[in-house]
Design a protein around this motif. Sequence first.
Motif, PDB file in Angstrom:
ATOM      1  N   ASN A  12       1.036  -1.215  -0.155  1.00  0.00           N
ATOM      2  CA  ASN A  12      -0.251   0.176   0.184  1.00  0.00           C
ATOM      3  C   ASN A  12       0.576   1.239  -0.169  1.00  0.00           C
ATOM      4  OD1 ASN A  12      -2.487   1.401   0.029  1.00  0.00           O
ATOM      5  ND2 ASN A  12      -1.687   1.491   2.492  1.00  0.00           N
ATOM      6  N   SER A  60      -2.028  -2.038  -4.405  1.00  0.00           N
ATOM      7  CA  SER A  60      -2.580  -2.274  -3.730  1.00  0.00           C
ATOM      8  C   SER A  60      -4.437  -2.198  -3.992  1.00  0.00           C
ATOM      9  CB  SER A  60      -2.681  -1.037  -2.349  1.00  0.00           C
ATOM     10  OG  SER A  60      -2.907  -1.398  -1.947  1.00  0.00           O
ATOM     11  N   ALA A  61      -4.439  -1.305  -4.094  1.00  0.00           N
ATOM     12  CA  ALA A  61      -5.792  -1.050  -4.762  1.00  0.00           C
ATOM     13  C   ALA A  61      -6.644  -2.057  -5.479  1.00  0.00           C
ATOM     14  CB  ALA A  61      -6.834   0.143  -5.406  1.00  0.00           C
ATOM     15  N   THR A  62      -5.669  -2.567  -6.031  1.00  0.00           N
ATOM     16  CA  THR A  62      -6.334  -3.889  -7.060  1.00  0.00           C
ATOM     17  C   THR A  62      -6.253  -5.121  -5.945  1.00  0.00           C
ATOM     18  OG1 THR A  62      -5.171  -3.327  -8.930  1.00  0.00           O
ATOM     19  CG2 THR A  62      -5.439  -5.224  -8.705  1.00  0.00           C
ATOM     20  N   PRO A  99       0.835   1.369  -4.676  1.00  0.00           N
ATOM     21  CA  PRO A  99      -0.832   1.951  -4.325  1.00  0.00           C
ATOM     22  C   PRO A  99      -1.861   1.305  -5.166  1.00  0.00           C
ATOM     23  CG  PRO A  99       0.317   4.599  -4.416  1.00  0.00           C
ATOM     24  CD  PRO A  99       1.334   2.778  -4.805  1.00  0.00           C
ATOM     25  N   ASN A 100      -1.397   1.642  -6.289  1.00  0.00           N
ATOM     26  CA  ASN A 100      -2.241   1.215  -7.271  1.00  0.00           C
ATOM     27  C   ASN A 100      -2.571  -0.374  -7.130  1.00  0.00           C
ATOM     28  OD1 ASN A 100      -2.481   3.620  -8.580  1.00  0.00           O
ATOM     29  ND2 ASN A 100      -1.064   3.322  -9.933  1.00  0.00           N
TER      30      ASN A 100
END
Length: 133
Positions: free
Chosen positions: A65, A72-74, A69-70
């Motif tokens: 994260n 992590s969002a997935t 971050p991308n």
Amino acid sequence: KVIGSTSITESSKTKKSRDDEDSSEVAMPADRCAELILSSMMGPSSMMQETWISRQPTLIFMYINQYFPNLSATILGKVGPLRVKAFHAGLPLYKASSWIQAAQMEKEKAKTRIGGAARKIDQNTLDASKKLK
């Protein structure tokens, strides 16, 4: 003792709940936590401005994260709903096997709902065809 947001009193030690079972599975012993805090304040690692103390898989997800971050969002988009299903099923939230088990339980429920709906449609079709004859 378990480090957490609530303290354990003598009267609550005898009570067992789902929260107690989950927290004992994930809780870190106080001596291990103290050891990690002290090791972060001494030696070459003291050059770091912050220390993350956690068990896996939470720690690896925090790293992902922070630095990706991308990604992590997935991952959260995939794992989050599985954890919610595991929570509703009363399964441990930190075990991937319980996420898979919860997803399988959800698929079985969907199959029975679809099967029941199909039988109902077939019955309605038969009833309608009888009325036409």
